[in-house]
Structure formats: C-alpha cells, structure tokens
Design a protein around this motif. Sequence first.
Motif, PDB file in Angstrom:
ATOM      1  N   VAL A  16       0.836  -1.208   0.000  1.00  0.00           N
ATOM      2  CA  VAL A  16       0.000   0.000   0.000  1.00  0.00           C
ATOM      3  C   VAL A  16       0.874   1.263   0.000  1.00  0.00           C
ATOM      4  N   LYS A  17       1.684   1.413   1.033  1.00  0.00           N
ATOM      5  CA  LYS A  17       2.463   2.635   1.149  1.00  0.00           C
ATOM      6  C   LYS A  17       3.524   2.734   0.050  1.00  0.00           C
ATOM      7  N   GLY A  18       4.149   1.610  -0.288  1.00  0.00           N
ATOM      8  CA  GLY A  18       5.145   1.626  -1.362  1.00  0.00           C
ATOM      9  C   GLY A  18       4.548   2.055  -2.686  1.00  0.00           C
ATOM     10  N   LEU A  19       3.375   1.519  -3.000  1.00  0.00           N
ATOM     11  CA  LEU A  19       2.683   1.907  -4.233  1.00  0.00           C
ATOM     12  C   LEU A  19       2.376   3.404  -4.224  1.00  0.00           C
ATOM     13  N   LEU A  20       1.955   3.918  -3.062  1.00  0.00           N
ATOM     14  CA  LEU A  20       1.645   5.340  -2.946  1.00  0.00           C
ATOM     15  C   LEU A  20       2.882   6.214  -3.111  1.00  0.00           C
ATOM     16  N   TYR A  21       3.978   5.821  -2.452  1.00  0.00           N
ATOM     17  CA  TYR A  21       5.200   6.622  -2.542  1.00  0.00           C
ATOM     18  C   TYR A  21       5.657   6.785  -3.995  1.00  0.00           C
ATOM     19  N   VAL A  22       5.682   5.661  -4.714  1.00  0.00           N
ATOM     20  CA  VAL A  22       6.134   5.689  -6.117  1.00  0.00           C
ATOM     21  C   VAL A  22       5.139   6.458  -6.981  1.00  0.00           C
ATOM     22  N   SER A  23       3.854   6.176  -6.798  1.00  0.00           N
ATOM     23  CA  SER A  23       2.826   6.786  -7.654  1.00  0.00           C
ATOM     24  C   SER A  23       2.767   8.297  -7.484  1.00  0.00           C
ATOM     25  N   ARG A  24       2.953   8.782  -6.261  1.00  0.00           N
ATOM     26  CA  ARG A  24       2.880  10.229  -6.041  1.00  0.00           C
ATOM     27  C   ARG A  24       3.953  10.956  -6.841  1.00  0.00           C
ATOM     28  N   ILE A  25       5.147  10.401  -6.849  1.00  0.00           N
ATOM     29  CA  ILE A  25       6.244  11.041  -7.585  1.00  0.00           C
ATOM     30  C   ILE A  25       6.040  10.922  -9.089  1.00  0.00           C
ATOM     31  N   VAL A  26       5.799   9.710  -9.552  1.00  0.00           N
ATOM     32  CA  VAL A  26       5.740   9.481 -11.002  1.00  0.00           C
ATOM     33  C   VAL A  26       4.494  10.119 -11.616  1.00  0.00           C
ATOM     34  N   SER A  27       3.387  10.153 -10.889  1.00  0.00           N
ATOM     35  CA  SER A  27       2.181  10.789 -11.433  1.00  0.00           C
ATOM     36  C   SER A  27       2.419  12.272 -11.688  1.00  0.00           C
ATOM     37  N   ASN A  28       3.232  12.907 -10.838  1.00  0.00           N
ATOM     38  CA  ASN A  28       3.540  14.323 -11.069  1.00  0.00           C
ATOM     39  C   ASN A  28       4.435  14.513 -12.291  1.00  0.00           C
ATOM     40  N   TRP A  29       5.341  13.553 -12.525  1.00  0.00           N
ATOM     41  CA  TRP A  29       6.100  13.604 -13.783  1.00  0.00           C
ATOM     42  C   TRP A  29       5.148  13.523 -14.970  1.00  0.00           C
ATOM     43  N   MET A  30       4.200  12.602 -14.884  1.00  0.00           N
ATOM     44  CA  MET A  30       3.252  12.394 -15.989  1.00  0.00           C
ATOM     45  C   MET A  30       2.386  13.627 -16.228  1.00  0.00           C
ATOM     46  N   ILE A  31       1.955  14.254 -15.137  1.00  0.00           N
ATOM     47  CA  ILE A  31       1.151  15.476 -15.278  1.00  0.00           C
ATOM     48  C   ILE A  31       1.963  16.550 -15.994  1.00  0.00           C
ATOM     49  N   GLU A  32       3.216  16.693 -15.598  1.00  0.00           N
ATOM     50  CA  GLU A  32       4.094  17.691 -16.232  1.00  0.00           C
ATOM     51  C   GLU A  32       4.332  17.361 -17.698  1.00  0.00           C
ATOM     52  N   ASN A  33       4.447  16.062 -18.008  1.00  0.00           N
ATOM     53  CA  ASN A  33       4.704  15.635 -19.386  1.00  0.00           C
ATOM     54  C   ASN A  33       3.437  15.577 -20.236  1.00  0.00           C
ATOM     55  N   GLY A  34       2.274  15.650 -19.584  1.00  0.00           N
ATOM     56  CA  GLY A  34       1.008  15.646 -20.313  1.00  0.00           C
ATOM     57  C   GLY A  34       0.608  14.296 -20.856  1.00  0.00           C
ATOM     58  N   LYS A  35       1.094  13.220 -20.250  1.00  0.00           N
ATOM     59  CA  LYS A  35       0.770  11.875 -20.741  1.00  0.00           C
ATOM     60  C   LYS A  35       1.159  10.855 -19.679  1.00  0.00           C
ATOM     61  N   GLY A  36       0.632   9.649 -19.826  1.00  0.00           N
ATOM     62  CA  GLY A  36       1.071   8.581 -18.948  1.00  0.00           C
ATOM     63  C   GLY A  36       0.003   7.524 -18.725  1.00  0.00           C
ATOM     64  N   HIS A  37       0.460   6.383 -18.243  1.00  0.00           N
ATOM     65  CA  HIS A  37      -0.428   5.253 -17.945  1.00  0.00           C
ATOM     66  C   HIS A  37       0.143   4.547 -16.715  1.00  0.00           C
ATOM     67  N   ILE A  38      -0.648   4.476 -15.657  1.00  0.00           N
ATOM     68  CA  ILE A  38      -0.253   3.773 -14.438  1.00  0.00           C
ATOM     69  C   ILE A  38      -0.984   2.437 -14.403  1.00  0.00           C
ATOM     70  N   ILE A  39      -0.214   1.355 -14.265  1.00  0.00           N
ATOM     71  CA  ILE A  39      -0.793   0.013 -14.202  1.00  0.00           C
ATOM     72  C   ILE A  39      -0.435  -0.583 -12.845  1.00  0.00           C
ATOM     73  N   ASN A  40      -1.454  -0.832 -12.054  1.00  0.00           N
ATOM     74  CA  ASN A  40      -1.282  -1.333 -10.693  1.00  0.00           C
ATOM     75  C   ASN A  40      -1.524  -2.834 -10.648  1.00  0.00           C
ATOM     76  N   LEU A  41      -0.587  -3.557 -10.038  1.00  0.00           N
ATOM     77  CA  LEU A  41      -0.753  -5.007  -9.882  1.00  0.00           C
ATOM     78  C   LEU A  41      -1.575  -5.279  -8.634  1.00  0.00           C
ATOM     79  N   GLY A  42      -2.791  -5.708  -8.841  1.00  0.00           N
ATOM     80  CA  GLY A  42      -3.649  -6.110  -7.737  1.00  0.00           C
ATOM     81  C   GLY A  42      -3.585  -7.615  -7.556  1.00  0.00           C
ATOM     82  N   SER A  43      -4.729  -8.208  -7.264  1.00  0.00           N
ATOM     83  CA  SER A  43      -4.802  -9.649  -7.032  1.00  0.00           C
ATOM     84  C   SER A  43      -6.267 -10.034  -6.911  1.00  0.00           C
TER      85      SER A  43
END
Length: 252
Positions: free
Chosen positions: A113-140
């Motif tokens: 949970v927390k690891g996914l959040l830590y990574v996603s918070r940083i990378v999602s902001n890169w994606m917002i700045e770049n104007g594109k992106g796709h986040i794929i989360n491994l669930g179960s």
Amino acid sequence: MSKIALITGATSGIGEACAHVFAREGYSLVLTGRRLERLEKLASHLNKKYDTEIAISSFDVSDRAQVQENLDGIPEAWKNVDVLINNAGLSQGLDPIQNGNIDDWETMIDTNVKGLLYVSRIVSNWMIENGKGHIINLGSIAGKEVYLNGNVYCATKHAVDALNKGMRIDLLPHGIRVTAVHPGAVETEFSEVRFKGDKERAKKVYDGFEPLVAQDIAETIWFVASRPAHVNINDLVIMPTAQATAGNIFRK
C-alpha cells in the motif's frame, strides 16, 4: 529516446517478465528492485538481447526516503515515463488474524500500500508535467475476495483496488490512464516469499493444476498498455482456467 516504462519489483516474477516484454516491444526501461545484482544482470541481458536503453535503481519501495532519493536522482530524460507498472508487492504468512505476526502485517502494508503510494505520487507528477502517462497497478484476486487466513494480505490488495479507482478519478483531468490487473494463482516466487523460503510448502500451492505464469500476466499488461490513447481498461481479472474463485481450484 523511445517510450519509457518504469517497473517496480523488476528482479523476479511478473516484474521481470514485464521487463522482457516491454524491451521486446521497443521501450526503454527504468527497472527498480531491492536486489542490485539481479537488476544489473537483467539490464545487461535485456540490453544485449533487445538493444534497448535501460536505467536501474535499487531501493525498497516501502522506505519513503529511499523512494524519494532514488527517483529524484534519475536523470531528467528518464523522467519522461509513459508507463508506470506498480508491480512490487508481497505476502507474508498465512495465519488466522488472532495468530498473525504483526511484523508480517507491517511488511505487507508498507510494501503493498504505502510503497505503491510513494512511487505513484512522484511518477504521477512527472506524468502530469509531461502531459501523458499510464499507471498500471498489480492487484490480485485477493483484492476482490477474501480467503481463509488471507486477512491482512487481502486487505492490502483491497486497498490497491480502491486506490486504483481513486487514481483514475484524480488523474482524469490530466489524461493519464489508470488500470488495475488482478491475477489469480501465478507460479512465481510469491508463495516462497509468503512461506519465508519453504520451497516444499510453496510448491504444494500449485499441485494438481496448471497455474498462470509470469509471462501470462506480462503479456496481459502489454495488451493493456498498447491500446490506443482513447482506450482505458479500468480493471481486469485474469485467472487460470482451473481456478474459479480465490479459494475454488479444481485439482486433478
């Protein structure tokens, strides 16, 4: 540089299989994981096989400071990430709640949970700045159902399911796609990690039926990522033919 995929937990299992598939498809890769030697070996192999550019970063997603330091330290060109595959995750133990090991609980919550959040918070902001992106989360499938003695692991994967939906809403105005892929029984190091290195007990999990393998999930993730920009697969459950629910497996 070609399109970039950032894959967490790339040193084994589904993460490693994703690295092979996305390299095959011409992506440059940012590979992360806790085991530096494995990352170096994988990067060397993929570079020779596919002639693709690869950056590696060894850290534990459950450690907020490590995540921040290592992702901040990636060269700017590598932050133009097109696809983030939040693969890092694990299960520890298989005990009823009253006998649960609290250290195991914290490891699962911190990683899944927390690891996914830590990574996603940083990378999602890169994606917002770049104007594109796709986040794929491994669930179960454990994020869709609860099974005997799965308690805390199931809770963490239910959290991933909820976070996936929340990310989809929050990132909608930025045109960023968000997908969750929820596998059933996949034969990787998963059970061996759950049972803390007990190979015999781990092997019995898959006795009597044909489970999924990491390649099956990696190819599914590639399918999801390769859809046209106007298509988003929100949520996908993939099971072995022999498995109907988390706890209902037909064994010969």
